[in-house]
Scaffold this motif. Structure first.
Motif, mmCIF file in Angstrom:
data_model
loop_
_atom_site.group_PDB
_atom_site.id
_atom_site.type_symbol
_atom_site.label_atom_id
_atom_site.label_comp_id
_atom_site.label_asym_id
_atom_site.label_seq_id
_atom_site.Cartn_x
_atom_site.Cartn_y
_atom_site.Cartn_z
ATOM 1 N N PRO A 106 40.118 41.408 38.897
ATOM 2 C CA PRO A 106 40.922 41.337 40.125
ATOM 3 C C PRO A 106 40.606 40.104 40.976
ATOM 4 C CG PRO A 106 40.014 43.534 39.866
ATOM 5 C CD PRO A 106 39.405 42.684 38.810
ATOM 6 N N GLN A 111 43.958 39.667 42.618
ATOM 7 C CA GLN A 111 44.575 40.988 42.734
ATOM 8 C C GLN A 111 43.664 41.986 43.448
ATOM 9 O OE1 GLN A 111 47.692 41.897 41.613
ATOM 10 N NE2 GLN A 111 48.029 39.745 41.183
ATOM 11 N N HIS A 112 42.582 41.516 44.060
ATOM 12 C CA HIS A 112 41.614 42.427 44.671
ATOM 13 C C HIS A 112 42.167 43.163 45.895
ATOM 14 C CE1 HIS A 112 41.064 38.404 46.361
ATOM 15 N NE2 HIS A 112 40.777 39.017 47.507
ATOM 16 N N ASP A 114 45.447 44.299 45.873
ATOM 17 C CA ASP A 114 46.573 45.073 45.355
ATOM 18 C C ASP A 114 46.092 46.475 44.971
ATOM 19 O OD1 ASP A 114 48.844 46.056 44.165
ATOM 20 O OD2 ASP A 114 48.962 44.506 42.605
ATOM 21 N N ASP A 116 47.690 49.088 43.801
ATOM 22 C CA ASP A 116 48.224 49.582 42.535
ATOM 23 C C ASP A 116 47.405 49.043 41.361
ATOM 24 O OD1 ASP A 116 50.190 50.955 40.907
ATOM 25 O OD2 ASP A 116 50.974 48.962 40.416
ATOM 26 N N PHE A 117 47.106 47.762 41.386
ATOM 27 C CA PHE A 117 46.310 47.133 40.328
ATOM 28 C C PHE A 117 44.903 47.736 40.288
ATOM 29 C CE2 PHE A 117 43.524 43.851 38.607
ATOM 30 C CZ PHE A 117 44.180 43.528 37.434
#
Length: 163
Positions: A106, A111-112, A114, A116-117
């Motif tokens: 992430p 993406q840290h 997000d 959902d991720f």
């Protein structure tokens, strides 16, 4: 419909369902990492460009990260779906390597933040922890000499609960 349900209950008893899930669950979990490594290798320029231009990572560091990413994922996947003669200790090490990769990924791709991720990542980590527990259980059963033993292993219970 009732007859089909009765047949399925008879045909897939608990022991058969457990074997079916064990045989299909691990390859499906590993498939995620093989697909991701293939995507990194097949879309190398796109991946590198993203890391360099969007994430502001130097080009040589981006190349090292991408190579390490693909290597860790493919090597760990191969060790997890190993032939039977490999010991379970290699599966545990491979699972822990993949968990480490999931924790770094992430931040590598930004993406840290997000949710959902991150939730999907935690789900995969849970699957890997269950696989570690399963391998630990298989190893304990293989080493069992037939003597009565205390089966309440607190660390295994905690690992299974976290998974």
């Amino acid at each position: 419909m009732q007859a089909l349900e009765t047949y399925l209950d008879f045909a897939l008893d608990a022991k058969k369902r457990r074997r079916l899930l064990a045989a299909t669950g691990t390859p499906l979990l590993v498939c995620t990492f093989v697909e991701d490594a293939a995507r990194v290798l097949l879309r190398w320029d796109e991946q590198k460009r993203y890391l360099v231009s969007i994430m502001r990572i130097p080009a040589y560091v981006a190349m090292i990260l991408l190579l390490a990413s693909a290597t860790v994922q493919l090597t760990s996947a191969a060790l997890i779906v190993r032939p039977r003669h490999y010991g379970p200790s290699r599966v545990k090490a491979a699972c822990y390597a993949l968990i480490g990769f999931i924790c770094v990924q992430p931040f590598m791709y930004g993406q840290h933040a997000d949710a959902d991720f991150l939730c999907r990542s935690f789900t995969v980590i849970g699957g890997l922890l269950l696989l570690v527990w399963s391998e630990k259980d298989h190893q304990r059963r293989r080493e069992d000499t037939g003597l009565p033993q205390d089966l309440s292993d607190v660390s295994s219970d905690r690992l299974q609960l976290v998974g």
